[in-house]
Design a protein around this motif. Sequence first.
Motif, PDB file in Angstrom:
ATOM      1  N   LYS A   1       1.136  -1.349  -0.245  1.00 16.01           N
ATOM      2  CA  LYS A   1      -0.412  -0.112  -0.105  1.00 16.01           C
ATOM      3  C   LYS A   1       0.880   1.280  -0.017  1.00 16.01           C
ATOM      4  O   LYS A   1       0.595   2.340  -0.896  1.00 16.01           O
TER       5      LYS A   1
ATOM      6  N   ARG B   1      -5.894 -11.612  11.913  1.00 15.39           N
ATOM      7  CA  ARG B   1      -5.458 -10.276  12.630  1.00 15.39           C
ATOM      8  C   ARG B   1      -6.195  -9.952  14.061  1.00 15.39           C
ATOM      9  O   ARG B   1      -7.927  -9.868  14.410  1.00 15.39           O
TER      10      ARG B   1
ATOM     11  N   HIS C   1      -1.227  -4.889  13.819  1.00 18.69           N
ATOM     12  CA  HIS C   1      -0.317  -4.009  13.565  1.00 18.69           C
ATOM     13  C   HIS C   1      -0.903  -2.569  13.749  1.00 18.69           C
ATOM     14  O   HIS C   1      -2.189  -2.821  14.044  1.00 18.69           O
TER      15      HIS C   1
ATOM     16  N   SER D   1       1.265   3.314  11.727  1.00 13.83           N
ATOM     17  CA  SER D   1       2.827   3.697  11.142  1.00 13.83           C
ATOM     18  C   SER D   1       2.963   4.955  11.983  1.00 13.83           C
ATOM     19  O   SER D   1       2.664   5.843  12.504  1.00 13.83           O
TER      20      SER D   1
ATOM     21  N   GLY E   1       5.271  -0.311  10.353  1.00 14.60           N
ATOM     22  CA  GLY E   1       5.039   1.205  11.242  1.00 14.60           C
ATOM     23  C   GLY E   1       6.260   1.795  11.901  1.00 14.60           C
ATOM     24  O   GLY E   1       6.365   2.230  11.763  1.00 14.60           O
TER      25      GLY E   1
ATOM     26  N   GLU F   1       5.501  -6.725   7.830  1.00 14.94           N
ATOM     27  CA  GLU F   1       5.035  -5.893   7.018  1.00 14.94           C
ATOM     28  C   GLU F   1       5.550  -4.574   6.797  1.00 14.94           C
ATOM     29  O   GLU F   1       4.428  -4.263   6.614  1.00 14.94           O
TER      30      GLU F   1
ATOM     31  N   GLY G   1       6.211  -0.912   5.280  1.00 14.00           N
ATOM     32  CA  GLY G   1       5.943  -0.255   4.082  1.00 14.00           C
ATOM     33  C   GLY G   1       6.864   0.471   3.616  1.00 14.00           C
ATOM     34  O   GLY G   1       7.989   1.354   3.073  1.00 14.00           O
ATOM     35  N   ARG G   2       6.560   2.668   4.208  1.00 14.22           N
ATOM     36  CA  ARG G   2       7.807   3.646   4.173  1.00 14.22           C
ATOM     37  C   ARG G   2       8.946   3.552   4.601  1.00 14.22           C
ATOM     38  O   ARG G   2       9.460   3.965   4.549  1.00 14.22           O
TER      39      ARG G   2
ATOM     40  N   ARG H   1      -0.628  13.927   1.697  1.00 13.33           N
ATOM     41  CA  ARG H   1      -0.163  13.584   2.589  1.00 13.33           C
ATOM     42  C   ARG H   1      -0.491  15.051   4.289  1.00 13.33           C
ATOM     43  O   ARG H   1      -0.652  14.428   4.988  1.00 13.33           O
TER      44      ARG H   1
ATOM     45  N   TYR I   1      -2.666  15.000   7.214  1.00  6.63           N
ATOM     46  CA  TYR I   1      -1.852  14.408   8.348  1.00  6.63           C
ATOM     47  C   TYR I   1      -0.936  15.204   9.426  1.00  6.63           C
ATOM     48  O   TYR I   1      -0.446  14.561   9.565  1.00  6.63           O
TER      49      TYR I   1
ATOM     50  N   TYR J   1       3.681   6.069   0.676  1.00  5.09           N
ATOM     51  CA  TYR J   1       2.012   6.761   0.047  1.00  5.09           C
ATOM     52  C   TYR J   1       2.102   8.384  -0.395  1.00  5.09           C
ATOM     53  O   TYR J   1       0.747   9.013   0.241  1.00  5.09           O
TER      54      TYR J   1
ATOM     55  N   MET K   1      -1.910   7.527  -3.302  1.00  4.48           N
ATOM     56  CA  MET K   1      -2.231   7.892  -2.740  1.00  4.48           C
ATOM     57  C   MET K   1      -2.927   8.997  -3.882  1.00  4.48           C
ATOM     58  O   MET K   1      -4.185  10.140  -3.064  1.00  4.48           O
TER      59      MET K   1
HETATM   60  N1  LLP Z   1       0.531  -3.583   8.128  1.00  5.51           N
HETATM   61  C1  LLP Z   1      -0.542  -3.146   7.745  1.00  5.51           C
HETATM   62  C2  LLP Z   1      -1.546  -4.659   8.535  1.00  5.51           C
HETATM   63  C3  LLP Z   1      -1.056  -2.005   7.767  1.00  5.51           C
HETATM   64  O1  LLP Z   1      -2.321  -1.894   8.021  1.00  5.51           O
HETATM   65  C4  LLP Z   1      -0.186  -0.933   7.422  1.00  5.51           C
HETATM   66  C5  LLP Z   1      -0.031  -0.439   7.154  1.00  5.51           C
HETATM   67  C6  LLP Z   1       1.241  -1.691   7.279  1.00  5.51           C
HETATM   68  C7  LLP Z   1       1.576  -3.032   7.172  1.00  5.51           C
HETATM   69  C8  LLP Z   1       3.079  -0.458   6.604  1.00  5.51           C
HETATM   70  O2  LLP Z   1       2.695   0.264   7.645  1.00  5.51           O
HETATM   71  P1  LLP Z   1       4.295   1.340   7.375  1.00  5.51           P
HETATM   72  O3  LLP Z   1       4.856   0.709   7.466  1.00  5.51           O
HETATM   73  O4  LLP Z   1       4.014   1.579   5.435  1.00  5.51           O
HETATM   74  O5  LLP Z   1       3.725   2.173   8.463  1.00  5.51           O
HETATM   75  N2  LLP Z   1      -1.723   6.658   4.068  1.00  5.51           N
HETATM   76  C9  LLP Z   1      -0.841   6.431   5.550  1.00  5.51           C
HETATM   77  C10 LLP Z   1      -0.520   4.860   6.219  1.00  5.51           C
HETATM   78  C11 LLP Z   1      -2.129   4.511   6.526  1.00  5.51           C
HETATM   79  C12 LLP Z   1      -0.736   3.052   6.890  1.00  5.51           C
HETATM   80  C13 LLP Z   1      -1.443   1.936   7.070  1.00  5.51           C
HETATM   81  N3  LLP Z   1      -1.152   0.696   7.288  1.00  5.51           N
HETATM   82  C14 LLP Z   1       0.193   7.602   5.481  1.00  5.51           C
HETATM   83  O6  LLP Z   1       0.428   8.393   4.375  1.00  5.51           O
HETATM   84  O7  LLP Z   1       1.135   7.405   6.757  1.00  5.51           O
END
Ligand code: LLP
Length: 379
Positions: free
Chosen positions: A6, A95, A150, A153, A191, A233, A235-236, A272, A276, A337, A341
């Motif tokens: 995502k 989950r 999870h 983030s 996160g 997992e 992402g960012r 963003r 946020y 994102y 997005m």
């Molecule tokens: N795993 C799950 C189940 C999640 O819901 C998410 C993020 C991740 C992994 C990855 O999270 P990360 O490592 O990227 O923080 N649009 C928002 C972020 C939404 C994240 C939702 N879930 C932003 O721009 O900050």
Amino acid sequence: MRYAGKAFLIRAMAKLIHDEGIGLDVVSEGELYTALSAGFPPSDIEMNGNAKSRREIQYSVDSGVGRIIVDHPDELKTIEEYAEKAGRVQRVMIRVAPGVDAHTHKYIATGSTDSKFGVPADSREGSMLTEAIRFARTCPHIDMTGLHFHVGSQLFETEDFTKSVEVILRLMKSLKDNLNFTTHELNMGGGFGAVINPSIPAMKSEFYTEPMMKTLVDGCKSYGLEIPCAILEPGRWIISEAGITLYTVENVRELPEITYIAVNGGMSDNPRYALYQAEYNAVKIDDVDGEIYRPSNGGKVSIVGKCCESGDILIDDAEIQRVKAGDVIALYNTGAYTFSMSSTYNCLPRPAVVFVENGEAKVVAERQSLEDIIRGQSV
Ligand code: LLP
């Protein structure tokens, strides 16, 4: 390790992630389709998502995804139905919401008990979780391998993670004692925080993983539990720093209290700040070390977009060199994102994506055309 698609997923990114030997977390049929179209092996993909459609479940099962992360117990029935039809056993994880309020923006905190994601980490008799595990056991085409959480983030502390692991450990123990359910796999989500200032290096993964793994391993030992296969997992943390957005300045508007630098993009390619109040840093690309512009009236400098919204802000209080119309500026750390997005608000075509390696540039997603904007529409 899985990459949370995502954050940024196009075909070239899917290929890159696979080439790096990382699995993929997807949350929609569109993300799954993108990954499969790039040749991503389905067994290295997990399907997540809080409101999966029947079609998404069918597509996941039929494609042979490695895991489906069950977010609502009702999914189990549908998974069993399609797995039976496909003549295969589908591995799933469930989950849970650990009930920890992460220290982050409320829109990206996901681990509280009243979260829309997952089932509460409650192992009391008759809880959603125990009922789901019991039901899964009655399904010959479902193999529930463990738990997923999870907590949120953009986290820069480890406390929310370790607290969540502690909750999950207690849960694992009571599920073992009461239902004889063994958590063979534990997905601890993503996160990990992404830095916003290019001069500050990102946290090493160990900053997060060492305390998490220590809590997990020590806890399993003291509870007498098998140590599950731990999965992450992010992402960012993987992609944010790799992304730079280039904008052309359209005009500079010097008002008594504020100077606006308006660029040829904005909340349509990066919503963003609007969502946020996310912070970014920018530079004029041919003067990166130049003096920061301070308007003589003492007012702040805001970098804004071209959308018809006063909230279309990229950087509210920017520190940037003096720029004029036609100059190109770069926003750092926009890999996560932003493109994923982006929208075509105001009928603005999405920008191109260019991969750069060792000075070589390759367009991996074309800039949308005006024809793309009206594709499929009739009058
Ligand atoms: N795993 C799950 C189940 C999640 O819901 C998410 C993020 C991740 C992994 C990855 O999270 P990360 O490592 O990227 O923080 N649009 C928002 C972020 C939404 C994240 C939702 N879930 C932003 O721009 O900050």
